[in-house]
Design a protein around this motif. Structure first.
Motif, short mmCIF file in Angstrom:
data_model
loop_
_atom_site.label_atom_id
_atom_site.label_comp_id
_atom_site.label_asym_id
_atom_site.label_seq_id
_atom_site.Cartn_x
_atom_site.Cartn_y
_atom_site.Cartn_z
N CYS A 53 -8.37 2.29 -0.49
CA CYS A 53 -8.91 1.40 0.54
C CYS A 53 -10.42 1.53 0.64
O CYS A 53 -11.01 2.52 0.19
N THR A 54 -11.02 0.58 1.28
CA THR A 54 -12.47 0.54 1.47
C THR A 54 -12.96 1.87 2.04
O THR A 54 -12.34 2.42 2.93
N ASN A 55 -14.07 2.34 1.50
CA ASN A 55 -14.73 3.59 1.91
C ASN A 55 -14.05 4.86 1.40
O ASN A 55 -14.57 5.95 1.62
N GLN A 56 -12.91 4.75 0.76
CA GLN A 56 -12.30 5.96 0.19
C GLN A 56 -12.97 6.34 -1.12
O GLN A 56 -13.12 7.52 -1.44
N GLY A 57 -13.32 5.34 -1.91
CA GLY A 57 -14.01 5.58 -3.18
C GLY A 57 -13.14 6.28 -4.20
O GLY A 57 -13.64 7.02 -5.04
N ASN A 58 -11.82 6.08 -4.15
CA ASN A 58 -10.96 6.73 -5.13
C ASN A 58 -9.88 5.74 -5.59
O ASN A 58 -9.78 4.63 -5.07
N TYR A 59 -9.10 6.17 -6.52
CA TYR A 59 -8.04 5.32 -7.04
C TYR A 59 -6.95 6.19 -7.66
O TYR A 59 -7.17 7.36 -7.94
N ILE A 60 -5.81 5.58 -7.85
CA ILE A 60 -4.72 6.26 -8.56
C ILE A 60 -4.40 5.46 -9.81
O ILE A 60 -4.72 4.27 -9.90
N LYS A 61 -3.74 6.11 -10.74
CA LYS A 61 -3.34 5.43 -11.97
C LYS A 61 -2.01 4.72 -11.72
O LYS A 61 -1.08 5.30 -11.15
N ILE A 62 -1.96 3.47 -12.15
CA ILE A 62 -0.72 2.69 -12.07
C ILE A 62 -0.21 2.53 -13.50
O ILE A 62 -0.96 2.16 -14.40
N GLU A 103 0.82 -1.22 0.00
CA GLU A 103 0.00 0.00 0.00
C GLU A 103 0.85 1.26 0.00
O GLU A 103 1.83 1.37 0.74
N LEU A 104 0.39 2.21 -0.80
CA LEU A 104 0.97 3.54 -0.83
C LEU A 104 0.14 4.40 0.12
O LEU A 104 -1.09 4.35 0.07
N VAL A 105 0.80 5.17 0.97
CA VAL A 105 0.09 6.01 1.93
C VAL A 105 0.38 7.47 1.61
O VAL A 105 1.54 7.87 1.50
N CYS A 106 -0.66 8.27 1.47
CA CYS A 106 -0.50 9.70 1.26
C CYS A 106 -0.21 10.35 2.62
O CYS A 106 -0.88 10.07 3.61
N SER A 107 0.79 11.21 2.65
CA SER A 107 1.21 11.79 3.93
C SER A 107 0.23 12.83 4.47
O SER A 107 0.28 13.16 5.65
N TYR A 108 -0.68 13.33 3.64
CA TYR A 108 -1.55 14.42 4.09
C TYR A 108 -2.70 13.97 4.98
O TYR A 108 -2.85 14.46 6.09
N HIS A 109 -3.52 13.06 4.47
CA HIS A 109 -4.66 12.60 5.26
C HIS A 109 -4.72 11.08 5.34
O HIS A 109 -5.75 10.51 5.65
N ARG A 110 -3.60 10.46 4.98
CA ARG A 110 -3.42 9.00 5.14
C ARG A 110 -4.34 8.15 4.27
O ARG A 110 -4.64 7.01 4.65
N HIS A 111 -4.77 8.64 3.12
CA HIS A 111 -5.48 7.75 2.21
C HIS A 111 -4.48 6.71 1.73
O HIS A 111 -3.30 7.00 1.55
N ARG A 112 -4.99 5.51 1.50
CA ARG A 112 -4.14 4.38 1.11
C ARG A 112 -4.58 3.82 -0.23
O ARG A 112 -5.78 3.76 -0.50
N PHE A 113 -3.60 3.40 -1.01
CA PHE A 113 -3.87 2.87 -2.35
C PHE A 113 -3.05 1.62 -2.58
O PHE A 113 -1.87 1.58 -2.22
N ASN A 114 -3.69 0.65 -3.21
CA ASN A 114 -2.97 -0.57 -3.58
C ASN A 114 -1.98 -0.26 -4.70
O ASN A 114 -2.37 0.31 -5.72
#
Ligand code: FES
Length: 113
Positions: A78-87, A60-71
């Protein structure tokens, strides 16, 4: 169709540290992870922070600002975030890192094809 871009000077990059790099006309982030090179969006979809100050926990990648996490493999938040990043796909050729960016055609190129 993918266009492959060579990333320079990756031998001087520290493992598990996120770097911003120029790839064609895009700016993205790369990371030398325990499972190989990862290439992904530069900005967090939550509020636009750069991932360069973020970190990795397992896959998981963790954003330092508000700790959103991405696979790091799928880009899914992560669950309940409802977002994604481009790989972006990566490959090693002759000890050089390449990142694949999807080639887009301009509106006019598509219109007059
Ligand atoms: S800007 Fe990344 S979690 Fe908020």
């Amino acid at each position: 169709m993918l266009q492959w871009y060579k990333i320079d000077k990756t031998s001087s990059y520290d493992e598990n540290r996120i770097y911003e790099v120029e790839v064609g006309s895009n700016r993205i982030c790369i990371l030398h992870h325990v499972s190989g090179w990862k290439a992904f969006s530069r900005k967090c979809p939550h509020a636009g922070a750069s991932f360069v100050t973020g970190w990795c926990e397992g896959e998981e990648l963790v954003c330092s600002y508000h700790r959103h996490r991405f696979n790091l493999n799928t880009g899914k938040g992560c669950t309940n975030q409802g977002n994604y990043i481009k790989i972006y796909p990566t490959r090693i050729e002759n000890n050089e890192l390449y990142v694949g960016i999807k080639k887009t055609r301009s509106f006019f190129t598509q219109l007059f094809k």
